[in-house]
Write an enzyme that holds these catalytic residues in place. Structure first.
Site, mmCIF file in Angstrom:
data_model
loop_
_atom_site.group_PDB
_atom_site.id
_atom_site.type_symbol
_atom_site.label_atom_id
_atom_site.label_comp_id
_atom_site.label_asym_id
_atom_site.label_seq_id
_atom_site.Cartn_x
_atom_site.Cartn_y
_atom_site.Cartn_z
ATOM 1 N N HIS A 1 28.425 -70.808 41.784
ATOM 2 C CA HIS A 1 27.851 -69.456 41.907
ATOM 3 C C HIS A 1 28.318 -68.508 40.811
ATOM 4 O O HIS A 1 27.768 -67.417 40.668
ATOM 5 C CB HIS A 1 28.181 -68.876 43.291
ATOM 6 C CG HIS A 1 27.431 -69.568 44.390
ATOM 7 N ND1 HIS A 1 26.240 -69.092 44.891
ATOM 8 C CD2 HIS A 1 27.661 -70.728 45.040
ATOM 9 C CE1 HIS A 1 25.799 -69.923 45.824
ATOM 10 N NE2 HIS A 1 26.645 -70.915 45.935
ATOM 11 N N ASP B 1 28.657 -61.764 35.361
ATOM 12 C CA ASP B 1 28.308 -62.021 36.763
ATOM 13 C C ASP B 1 27.447 -63.273 36.812
ATOM 14 O O ASP B 1 26.485 -63.379 36.038
ATOM 15 C CB ASP B 1 27.519 -60.818 37.316
ATOM 16 C CG ASP B 1 27.808 -60.565 38.785
ATOM 17 O OD1 ASP B 1 28.214 -61.514 39.466
ATOM 18 O OD2 ASP B 1 27.613 -59.423 39.237
HETATM 19 C C1 GDG Z 1 28.971 -64.667 43.899
HETATM 20 C C2 GDG Z 1 28.868 -64.417 42.402
HETATM 21 C C3 GDG Z 1 26.393 -64.397 42.653
HETATM 22 C C4 GDG Z 1 28.027 -56.274 49.140
HETATM 23 N N1 GDG Z 1 28.580 -55.183 49.627
HETATM 24 C C5 GDG Z 1 28.143 -55.053 50.882
HETATM 25 C C6 GDG Z 1 27.272 -56.100 51.150
HETATM 26 N N2 GDG Z 1 27.222 -56.841 50.058
HETATM 27 C C7 GDG Z 1 26.390 -58.046 49.912
HETATM 28 C C8 GDG Z 1 25.156 -57.740 49.104
HETATM 29 C C9 GDG Z 1 24.937 -59.055 48.363
HETATM 30 C C10 GDG Z 1 26.332 -59.626 48.229
HETATM 31 O O1 GDG Z 1 27.150 -59.013 49.192
HETATM 32 C C11 GDG Z 1 26.966 -59.399 46.880
HETATM 33 O O2 GDG Z 1 26.204 -60.063 45.945
HETATM 34 P P1 GDG Z 1 26.769 -60.588 44.567
HETATM 35 O O3 GDG Z 1 25.662 -61.195 43.827
HETATM 36 O O4 GDG Z 1 27.513 -59.492 43.896
HETATM 37 O O5 GDG Z 1 27.694 -61.793 45.044
HETATM 38 P P2 GDG Z 1 29.235 -62.153 45.227
HETATM 39 O O6 GDG Z 1 29.496 -62.155 46.684
HETATM 40 O O7 GDG Z 1 30.110 -61.307 44.399
HETATM 41 O O8 GDG Z 1 29.427 -63.689 44.708
HETATM 42 C C12 GDG Z 1 27.599 -63.669 42.084
HETATM 43 C C13 GDG Z 1 26.589 -64.713 44.123
HETATM 44 O O9 GDG Z 1 27.808 -65.405 44.347
HETATM 45 C C14 GDG Z 1 25.472 -65.606 44.647
HETATM 46 O O10 GDG Z 1 25.405 -66.810 43.956
HETATM 47 O O11 GDG Z 1 25.261 -63.576 42.529
HETATM 48 O O12 GDG Z 1 27.453 -63.568 40.690
HETATM 49 O O13 GDG Z 1 30.014 -63.720 41.938
HETATM 50 O O14 GDG Z 1 24.162 -59.926 49.132
HETATM 51 O O15 GDG Z 1 24.136 -57.385 49.945
HETATM 52 N N3 GDG Z 1 26.643 -56.231 52.316
HETATM 53 C C15 GDG Z 1 26.899 -55.306 53.271
HETATM 54 N N4 GDG Z 1 27.757 -54.276 53.077
HETATM 55 C C16 GDG Z 1 28.400 -54.107 51.903
HETATM 56 O O16 GDG Z 1 29.189 -53.157 51.763
HETATM 57 N N5 GDG Z 1 26.268 -55.408 54.436
#
Ligand code: GDG
Length: 562
Positions: free
Chosen positions: A197, A406
């Site tokens: 990821h 990212d």
């Molecule tokens: C990895 C990779 C890759 C975030 N804050 C809250 C919340 N979220 C949810 C969002 C979104 C997810 O978390 C964050 O998405 P990311 O893409 O930034 O993913 P990461 O968890 O950092 O991890 C990344 C991902 O895996 C998938 O392959 O895109 O590059 O690092 O879904 O909605 N949800 C809620 N409250 C929050 O405060 N409910």
């Protein structure tokens, strides 16, 4: 006995198109393996409490599994991972039972000490910074590496308790890069897929790992039958590292190892488009959206949501916003940066330091530009519930996403999906994997604060019809390639690899063929024998002259007929 190795790489490996590309390709049981389960457990007075775990991986996979169950088309599934806390041995059997019954999940138990060196150590102090191009933050500590190997072995042992030979195993992310080969060694017949990821870095970065570690990581991954990445660049980097470190060539991203073909491919992860695009119609979300809009009043909301992490470029974003206010005084009092920072890796030095720096910067901007009736940065350090997140997406006219690196970044995709009226503008870093799929956003280099400032001005001044035109294109794309499609494509491709492997399998020379060779040998007067050497008579080697067949054979061909 003569072994005849037939090395033909079968190249007709395109997906066969099914009637509905969201249909599952298999009726075999799917085992999802990730560091964390989809829930976190806390224990109080011997009772378990289950809380949903946030994060892109858990949320995306949970959506996929729910979808399969809802449509009744997935034979069976099981999720294997760490339950988010260390659990006393006396409570473990009980947690296993409850997790299986309520969540079809199987917990892997780790002590606090194991988690410390494995998760905070090798995963988040070695792999995470290095793979996100922060080599100066990377710690190379042997005890971390030893614990990483140990915990991957614990995952393997736990899986052995529940696996059937016919299962399809899908392993996720950088915590478990040694697991594919550990599993393959125990169960060669298993179909094993691995998805990374985060970015896979270029050779020049990956080679910074000590020799033993980098080889074992690549060999660990090559235990899988299919290895997936978010975009072509990461796939290319991986193939290059395999070639330069292990010496395995590839043909059309199929790596021929000493005994198998391993397929490597690109699968950009999608979102649960329906969930995000229908959320604003939910009465509670709508109510909250109205409240946010009325609080903002005439002010345009610029949204920023991230987990607290140096890779997310939160400080750069604040600097860019400050430059924007400086260069465009006419917008002072007319915009507000709504900055949600979600707590993460609390207690880790770099993260605590960064939180302080962010808060100082927010204070500086608010002190410098703010007035009694206007706060330039509305900062919140907390996790927000899903409905509030959806309301924030719907109420913000601009979403500012500026990671320095990212793997994908799902926030950018979710924002586009949730702004159903198509009136929002996405500003997105070119260092996020999702920039490849969302080029209609305003794409910026996050290292350049002037570019961030310029993009904010451009976003505010983009006419509504143009915003709608761009969003429509992005929304169509996100809807077509959603998280269900992503997962199905991966699983179908994994099942198909088996066919390719069967085509190139080494085959034993049968008695019929053997007889014919010997007959022809005797009949002919001038004989030339061509024998392949390394890879056939000896294992593959970088310098064939340095390896020898285990047992010398007599030159008499009759001896071959034993
Ligand atoms: C990895 C990779 C890759 C975030 N804050 C809250 C919340 N979220 C949810 C969002 C979104 C997810 O978390 C964050 O998405 P990311 O893409 O930034 O993913 P990461 O968890 O950092 O991890 C990344 C991902 O895996 C998938 O392959 O895109 O590059 O690092 O879904 O909605 N949800 C809620 N409250 C929050 O405060 N409910």
């Amino acid at each position: 006995m003569v072994r005849c190795a037939i090395s033909v790489v079968h190249q007709e490996n395109r997906f066969t198109v099914t009637k509905d590309d969201k249909e599952p390709m298999t009726n075999r049981r799917l085992i999802v393996v990730s560091n964390r389960l989809r829930f976190n457990v806390s224990v109080s007075d011997g009772q378990f409490e289950f809380h949903d775990s946030a994060g892109g991986v858990a949320t995306g996979l949970a959506s996929y599994i729910q979808f399969r169950r809802r449509t009744g088309s997935l034979a069976e599934d099981l999720w294997v991972g760490w339950p988010g806390t260390s659990v006393e041995p006396s409570l473990r059997e009980d947690l296993k039972k409850q997790s299986l019954a309520a969540y079809r999940s199987y917990p892997v138990f780790l002590s606090e000490e194991e988690m410390e060196q494995f998760y905070f150590g090798f995963c988040n102090s070695t792999i995470w910074p290095l793979f996100h191009y922060f080599p100066s933050f990377t710690i190379y500590q042997t005890s971390f590496w030893e614990q990483y190997k140990h915990v991957n072995q614990i995952f393997c042992d736990s899986l052995m308790e529940v696996l059937d030979t016919n299962d399809v195993v899908w392993i996720h992310d950088y915590h478990l890069m040694l697991l594919p080969s550990l599993l393959k060694a125990h169960r060669p017949q298993l179909s094993i897929g691995f998805f990374l990821h985060i970015p896979f870095p270029s050779f020049e970065i990956f080679r910074l790992l000590p020799n033993e570690w980098r080889r074992e990581i690549l060999e660990g991954l090559l235990g899988a039958d299919l290895i997936g990445f978010h975009n072509y660049e990461y796939t290319h980097h991986f193939l290059q590292c395999v070639l330069r470190i292990l010496g395995y060539e590839h043909q059309l991203a199929q790596i021929l190892t000493s005994d198998r073909v391993v397929k490597v491919d690109t699968f950009p992860m999608g979102i649960d488009f329906e969930k995000f695009s229908t959320a604003p119609a939910d009465p509670e979300v709508h109510e909250e959206e109205k409240k946010i809009r009325s609080t903002l009043s005439e002010v345009t909301g610029i949204l920023s949501v991230d987990r607290l992490d140096y890779s997310k470029g939160i400080l750069n974003r604040l600097e860019g916003y400050e430059s924007f206010l400086e260069a465009n005084p006419e917008y002072q009092g007319k915009v507000a940066l709504i900055m949600i920072v979600v707590p993460s890796r609390i207690g880790v030095r770099e993260y605590d330091l960064m939180k302080r720096q962010i808060e100082e910067m927010v204070g500086k901007i608010n002190g410098r530009f703010g007035r009694v009736q206007w706060t330039p940065v509305l900062y919140q350090y907390r996790h927000v519930p899903f409905k509030s997140l959806a309301a924030l997406y719907a109420a913000s006219d601009i979403c500012l996403v500026t990671p320095l690196r990212d793997g994908m970044n799902l926030i950018a995709k979710e924002y586009v999906a949730a702004r159903t009226d198509g009136a929002g503008v996405l500003i997105l870093s070119e260092m996020a994997g999702s920039a490849k799929e969302l080029p209609e956003g305003i794409i910026i280099n996050p290292n350049n604060r002037a570019e961030i400032a310029q993009a904010l001005k451009e976003a505010l001044e983009t006419p509504l019809p143009e915003r709608k035109r761009r969003n429509q294109i992005m929304q169509r794309r996100l809807k077509r390639y959603d998280v269900m499609r992503w997962a199905n494509d991966f699983i179908k491709s994994l099942v198909d690899v088996r066919e390719i492997q069967n085509h190139i399998q080494a085959k034993l020379l049968g008695s019929e063929g053997r007889r014919e060779i010997i007959e022809r040998y005797h009949r002919s007067h001038r004989r030339a024998l061509f024998l392949d050497y390394d890879g056939t008579l000896t294992p593959l080697a970088r310098y064939p002259a340095t390896v020898f067949p285990k047992r010398a054979r007599s030159a008499d061909p009759a001896s071959l007929v034993r």
